[in-house]
Design a protein around this motif. Structure first.
Motif, short mmCIF file in Angstrom:
data_model
loop_
_atom_site.label_atom_id
_atom_site.label_comp_id
_atom_site.label_asym_id
_atom_site.label_seq_id
_atom_site.Cartn_x
_atom_site.Cartn_y
_atom_site.Cartn_z
N HIS B 11 0.82 -1.22 0.00
CA HIS B 11 0.00 0.00 0.00
C HIS B 11 0.84 1.26 0.00
O HIS B 11 0.36 2.35 0.34
N GLU B 14 -0.32 4.19 -2.37
CA GLU B 14 -1.61 4.67 -1.88
C GLU B 14 -1.44 5.54 -0.62
O GLU B 14 -2.02 6.62 -0.50
N GLU B 18 -1.97 9.61 -0.11
CA GLU B 18 -2.92 10.14 0.88
C GLU B 18 -2.32 11.23 1.73
O GLU B 18 -3.02 12.13 2.19
#
Lengths: 495, 451, 495, 451
Positions: B11, B14, B18
């Motif tokens: 992740h 991602e 963010e």
């Protein structure tokens, strides 16, 4: 639930042991005055002992129970393969004084571990003897002491530590006989170079530094710091507690550190065991290797033989019996071999990503301030000072309220330079969901603090016991069953 | 490369996105480029490959299960019942940290409180900490504590002490500038009371061991304590706790401070570590205030229910920093819990029986070994026995090893005055056939040497 | 607490494995039609897997958690030394087809275990192959079948079982092709001799009996029973589920049994593992040994060599792959060696003492009847029939209410001949305090039943989940995540 | 004598008195005196002595870690990650019984439900039970179930099947009077479809394995299923589940029932046991009703919360007694949980990779072994490879063993028509140097034999 003390479970006559008979029933007389009289140990059968400690374990929270983001402690997942290898009979059933030829495997493990640590930290030689970080610090400052004495610089009796340092740093320096000089951090949360310049002198034996420091901030001026200390004739000591934040990226040795310790139970995944055993190997640059504790492990390549070398005439001696917490060393080497170069690099990258992810997600939440620089390494320190001022809810209350959500609290009230500190270190082994949930709960607690502060102040509510009275514990100490019975007899205790 | 331990590896992008970062490198932008390092390390391996590799390396070790061994001298082969290891491997114990959050750490806190309590019963004192690193470092801390309490600078110890422990002690007190005075043994291999008296003036503490380095019971231990107290020195006793089922609690014999090795219970030898140092004192505020290490106390929770918590922390480094009673932080908690579980299983009957078995086995060993060697000291031995040979012991050692027997600990390098001596040790684990095999082998070796 | 299903914890891309690389990257093509397409397994990292199953374990009750007096199951303490020995690499890493010379240790263990079992039961030869009690029963009745067929008595197609028998007895007999004839018990709770006399005939292959029987009552007429069955030409089968009640005192072989099975996971302390693995060795008298499954373990004393003997021409074949649940056998032998002669005798004595202690203490409590004889062996069956009639509180409710006190329930509704049965087997490893507490709670439940029956009927109240709806489970089966998803998609499920 | 396990031994008299008995003997007054026995057994020993003794005996075993081994034929050396054993050893799992009391057994129930679910995904069917004893007994139960479902009496299986499994099958169906028909293999070492067709009439079930006994992928598996279904026979597929990352789910290939060995995941070889049989069927009421074994289902508790419970018990022996679908009671729950933990750790990527590694390693092995021997069958091998020698294989075996290599499984005793053949197996655990060592050794042995 409530589990009685093991003494309270005792029933006369119960047997929990099985022992072989003596080889021969030889009569031996202990002098009467030295004979044991009273021996009030509890009497239980094995099933009862097992049940008691099984229940106690269920009243405890570990890394396998959930997120455990204690800052400065690096509570990462402890791979089970470490335990399996360390539990091997070939580890358990060897005596430290066995002939070298019968423990070549053990010596090889120690030698190999040293090679890994050398490359990871950029140091030239290691001792694996220290049992823990603080034992390593003591070793390190004793080496610094020996170095200066050896050079006749007997006046070098000061060790400088930043005000953000772990308590063990000044304590270790003091134990080694040094005077401790504390210097302040700047508003960025880093060593104040001017203060350092002012602090160094011909009395400076060294500077103890954690980098990334206890705020989780990388000391950007590290090369300058090293220059200042070295120029003054001092040595640079690296406290490896936070090595997880730079693993596989940059090395203390390359930053200018002369002596370092690493915590195998933090960075290298050996379990903390409720407070120990750990292991705190100490690495030094080449010019300091003669001062290491004895013995060091050597490899005779020609004969493919590992051996213990006690012949270090300038050695500081020993800081622990034998060669260190061997079973812990086995675990760390297992971990290193599995991770390898890329794995170790990924560790710090993900650890740092996780810490910054959490920082950015939590930042701006009412009641929590984020003092100092934003960019962190493996951990971050928030301050609940605004919350305390505005609602009376303290960092301690926030910590206790976290427990109600099945989470472990961060380290609190440390480092001392941040008021109402919440020191959060997620490590690389948590999931994104864990981080999201942690932030969510911290935000919820913030809302509670501003809407219903009492519920936070009186937390925890869902734990086996409610908030524990540590003031009472210190005021009227009850340290052992023996003391408890005495107080009970006198009617001075009601628990 | 350990991907299995890194859930967020999948992740990365991602998560970076963010929080508004472009790359991992950006997260390390504060690190000076010039010292970034390309690491010269092997690539990671699969768990199976490492399992094979570690097994292969470990198989180079020869354990005491594979050859009769008579090594002791401060580390002994005791048998640990299987349930002890089973229990301390439960992850709630194993993977926990220091119990900072008492409310979710009652299990570990109570287990450590029980450890303290069990040791207190054993040594006959009220105050016990939650462990030091080992006996040796406990001795170092005891010397430092004696100096703090008495404001004196000299620590008197027997010359017949493990070289290991001596070296730790000397390193520990070096920074404080303490003086260590070694007192000779007498013809019985026990401390020479006259020489002790000559050296005790101005001592911060007097230290004695039970049994001593030669495996002998110090019969004048009470007198040693009196001599110490007469000079207002602290009386520090170092004890092998496995003897305490048959020998009186040091607290009852006058000790102010008792130290020793807790890992003799509940823990295998592990090539010498981890272990756990016992540290106990009398219930005396002056002593408690100067005590090193973590202490668990009983208290109440908000509902008045019994609860446990770390206490008396104002002595410790994280609060007192440079003025702390010790720098110790991580201790040997799990080792101590293992010791507690083993002790709780032994109970009074088991501990007595254990002591008796070892005493009898040692006596039997003395009887047998005296067939082939001299025993320079007459006395009551527990585990260790000093054995003197006419043949150089290193020669004997070589020949024994060829016969798949590991002999004792060669003391000559440390005590040349004792000649060709070695410390041989037995415990409850020693089998009759091992001794038989040793005696037969020694007879052969000595006969050969005499040719 | 609530722990999601492992599928619900899955996140794409997570990796929980580490595998070595292939030796060489050889290209191999699976035919397209046989290639795997969809594979919807969960994706988790190792720390998540560990946490998930750690949490699940904490939602489960075992012998180490507390008293577990399931009748007919002998839930005794499982010594941890058993686990340590069985976990030895020399157990784990041997292949069943290894050359005998490389597995002498394993064969010796099997041979030694057989010698112990022979003397303990009074039988002449054992097979260790059956994986569990029922597998043993099947083996036993197949041996009985083979024996009669071998003798040409093809008409012997009936197996007699008492109405108090375990369900496995009739099921095993039926599986072996027998017709099952059930006979009633007498008012003492023992085999009705007259009924037995009437049931035997030239069609009788054998009688299957548990002694002590499922009421915990010793079949006093066992010698007479044996005579009747043998006279009719039948064989006597011993269901060893209750061997714990007579261990070291009397032997099935001496009572006249021809074939028996024992449950190592009951009598000999190997753990039950949540339902298995167990082991159900079968012993026979000399005249039946040629019918045993192959292979049997033999010892060649002259050459001190153990070997597998497949040369049993009359063998019934095999009832399981290889040689039985070897790792379970290792545990049982370890236990036997520790207990020895006197230890085994003490086991049954204390087990029987505990059962009778509980019986006498509970007897006379309102709502619980004690049908049949009072003297029990290792277990006792009370009936909650009076309670049900008087208050509506059933045995099931009593069982559930026990859970609220941290106790495991007894076996309920078995044996079938006791209405509202509560079948309690304390075993020898419980303490007197445990027994007292169990009785105390059962008495308390009785009081509740008569004063506030609703609280019992709606129990449990303090468990992780409330009373579980097993009617729904059977009516609308959801057996797998795959089915769950299908139902979810159709909107037919709301859990 | 194990006193440590008997807490009430110390309270015997007190307890007898409380319940009005005079002696233990009185408690056994119902046992006929004449059959009471004085047992001729050794006295009990201490845990340490038994530990030593068992270690000594076990040391006579030589493990596959100590010598390269090429044994397979139904048992394979796979590596089990350490966390699997660690988790199933937690006493809440290990010491629990069958989860009769669902409310305090949710952990085991959910773990078994997850096992069922994971197997369901693997094999492509909806209904899975909580385990049989092993693959062989699962096959026996499948044959019996086929007979119950179809009311027919014949079960058709490949002749190339493990002798082990054949014998179990034959024993299992003997009581039911079923007939087992063996169908020959073709020149590719796969089932001969023509011969199958000749035998399928009136069959209750047709059984095929993937891979087959020779380690070969049965390429016509779909056709086999069609032939079975054309005769209204159940199509039963036996599968080594470690292949299912690369080979299609049997459920997608037409299987009505899938069986196999779950213990290939999560469990060591343990000399052949314990293991756990996979048993799965289509979601068809008729099949479910006839299914053997325990099944865990999802349901609700009184608060409507998700919960798990044993279900569909009306098929089972404790309720249906003589009419049950099987006599099975204890199953292999913990073995199944271990398999589930391992499978959950592998996930789809891991299972695929595992299959590929084994496939590639097998192909590499075939390449190398063909340097020294014949491979009678051409095809895709997974783990097992049938190898044919010119030299008698028992001679080769002896010589390999002398060189500390364990060769393959000698098939001649069971399949004389295959000559001097042996099944050699490799898995993901096989190391390149092991194969190298084998090939070198075989070359030497064959050269010697040719002299």
């Amino acid at each position: 639930w409530d589990e009685p003390l093991i003494f309270e479970l005792s029933k006369p006559g119960r047997i929990g042991f099985s022992l072989p008979e003596p080889i021969e029933d030889v009569e031996v007389d202990i002098p009467e005055k030295l004979k044991r009289k009273k021996l009030e140990l509890p009497e239980l059968s094995e099933p009862e002992v097992v049940r008691h400690y099984t229940r106690l374990s269920e009243m405890n929270y570990g890394v396998d129970s959930g997120m455990y983001p204690l800052g400065s402690c690096t509570m990462k997942y402890n791979p089970k393969i470490n335990e399996e290898i360390a539990g091997h009979p070939k580890v358990a059933f060897i005596h430290p004084y066995q002939d070298e030829r019968t423990v070549q495997g053990a010596l090889q493990i120690m030698w190999e571990l040293e090679q890994w640590l050398k490359e990871i930290t950029g140091m030239d030689r290691f001792t694996l003897q220290p049992a823990a970080g603080a034992n390593g610090e003591f070793t390190g400052v004793m080496i610094i002491r020996a170095y200066h004495l050896d050079r006749g610089e007997t006046q070098r009796n000061e060790i400088i530590v930043p005000d953000s340092a772990h308590g063990t740093n000044p304590a270790s320096a003091a134990m080694a006989g040094f005077k401790v000089i504390e210097i302040p951090s700047n508003e960025q949360g880093m060593v104040d170079l001017e203060a350092l310049e002012n602090a160094v002198s011909e009395r400076t034996a060294g500077l103890m530094l954690t980098n990334p420091n206890t705020l989780g901030i990388f000391e950007e001026d590290i090369l300058e710091i090293a220059k200042i200390v070295h120029k003054a004739g001092g040595l640079l000591y690296y406290d490896g507690a936070n090595l997880n934040g730079i693993l596989g990226k940059v090395r203390p040795g390359d930053m200018g550190f002369d002596v370092i310790h690493v915590n195998l139970h933090k960075t290298f995944s050996t379990p903390h065991g409720g407070g120990g055993p750990g292991a705190g190997p100490v690495g030094v640059k080449d010019f300091l290797k003669d001062y290491l504790p004895v013995p060091v492990v050597e490899y005779d390549e020609e004969n493919n033989r590992y051996y213990l070398n006690y012949d270090l005439p300038k050695s500081i001696g020993k800081v622990k019996e034998f060669y260190g917490n061997f079973a812990v060393l086995v675990r760390a080497l297992t971990y290193l071999k599995i991770m390898g170069k890329n794995g170790l690099k990924a560790v710090s990258e993900i650890a740092v990503l996780n810490a910054n992810y959490l920082t950015q997600k939590l930042k701006g939440t009412r009641g929590y301030a984020l003092p100092h620089k934003e960019l962190r390494k493996h951990e971050v320190v928030f301050s609940a000072e605004p919350m305390k001022k505005e609602t009376g809810v303290k960092a301690l209350d926030v910590a206790k309220r976290l427990l109600d959500h099945g989470l472990h609290a961060p380290t609190i009230y440390f480092p001392l330079i941040v008021h109402e500190a919440l020191m959060i270190e997620p490590t690389e082994t948590v999931t994104k969901e864990d981080l999201d949930y942690y932030v969510e709960v911290l935000k919820k607690i913030s809302e509670e603090a501003y809407s219903n502060p009492e519920v936070v102040k009186s937390a925890p509510h869902n734990t086996a016991v409610r908030r524990v009275d540590d003031v009472l514990a210190a005021k009227r100490p009850v340290i052992t069953w023996r003391m408890y019975k005495q107080l009970k007899e006198k009617g001075e205790i009601d628990i | 490369m350990g991907k299995q331990y890194l859930p967020n590896l999948a992740h990365k992008e991602e998560m970076l996105k963010e929080i508004g970062f472009d790359s991992i490198d950006e997260l390390f932008s504060d690190v000076p480029r010039e010292v970034m390092h390309e690491f010269n390390l092997p690539e990671g391996k699969s768990e199976y490959e490492v399992f094979l590799e570690m097994n292969q390396v470990l198989n180079k070790n020869k354990t005491v299960l594979e050859m009769p061994s008579f090594l002791g001298a401060g580390t002994y082969f005791h048998y640990v019942p299987a349930h002890v290891k089973y229990l301390i491997e439960r992850s709630e114990f194993l993977t926990a940290y220091t119990p900072y959050q008492a409310e979710i750490s009652q299990g570990m806190l109570q287990a450590l409180f029980e450890y303290q309590s069990l040791i207190a019963e054993l040594v006959g004192l009220e105050i016990v900490n939650a462990s030091m690193y080992d006996w040796g470092t406990a001795l170092g801390e005891a010397a430092l504590m004696a100096a703090r309490v008495t404001k004196k600078n000299k620590f008197v110890v027997p010359k017949h002490m493990s070289p290991e422990r001596k070296k730790v002690l000397e390193t520990y007190v070096a920074g404080a500038g303490m003086e260590i005075v070694y007192v000779d043994w007498n013809e019985k291999g026990q401390i020479d009371l006259e020489k002790l008296k000559e050296n005790v003036e101005n001592a911060a503490g007097v230290y004695i061991e039970m049994p001593n380095f030669f495996g002998l019971i110090e019969e004048n231990i009470v007198e040693v304590g009196e001599i110490a107290h007469d000079s207002r020195a602290l009386f520090v006793v170092g004890v092998d706790p496995t003897i305490l089922g048959i020998v009186e609690a040091p607290g009852e014999l006058g000790a102010d401070v008792v130290i020793g090795e807790a890992a003799f219970f509940g823990n295998p030898m592990n090539f010498g570590g981890p272990r756990a140092g016992i540290f106990a004192t009398r219930n005396d505020r002056k002593l408690i205030r100067q005590m090193p290490g973590r202490i668990i106390g009983m208290t109440k929770d908000a509902d008045g229910k019994r609860a446990f918590v770390m206490t008396l922390q104002t002595r410790e480094q994280h609060i007192r920093r440079a003025k702390a009673t010790s720098n110790i932080c991580s201790n040997e908690a799990l080792v101590a819990v293992a010791a507690a579980i083993h002790l709780a299983s032994l109970g009074p009957q088991g501990l007595r029986k254990l002591g008796e078995i070892i005493l009898k086995n040692t006596a039997y060993f003395k009887k047998r070994i005296s067939e082939v060697a001299e025993l320079p000291f007459d006395g009551i031995n527990f585990k260790d026995v000093l054995v003197q040979f006419e043949v150089p012991y290193d020669v004997i050692h070589e020949r024994l090893l060829e016969k798949n027997i590991h002999g004792g600990y060669y003391v000559k390098p440390h005590f040349p005055e004792l000649g060709e001596s070695a410390l041989f040790a037995v415990t409850e684990t020693t089998r009759k056939e091992w001794i038989e095999k040793l005696i037969v082998a020694l007879k052969e070796i000595i006969a050969e040497a005499e040719l």
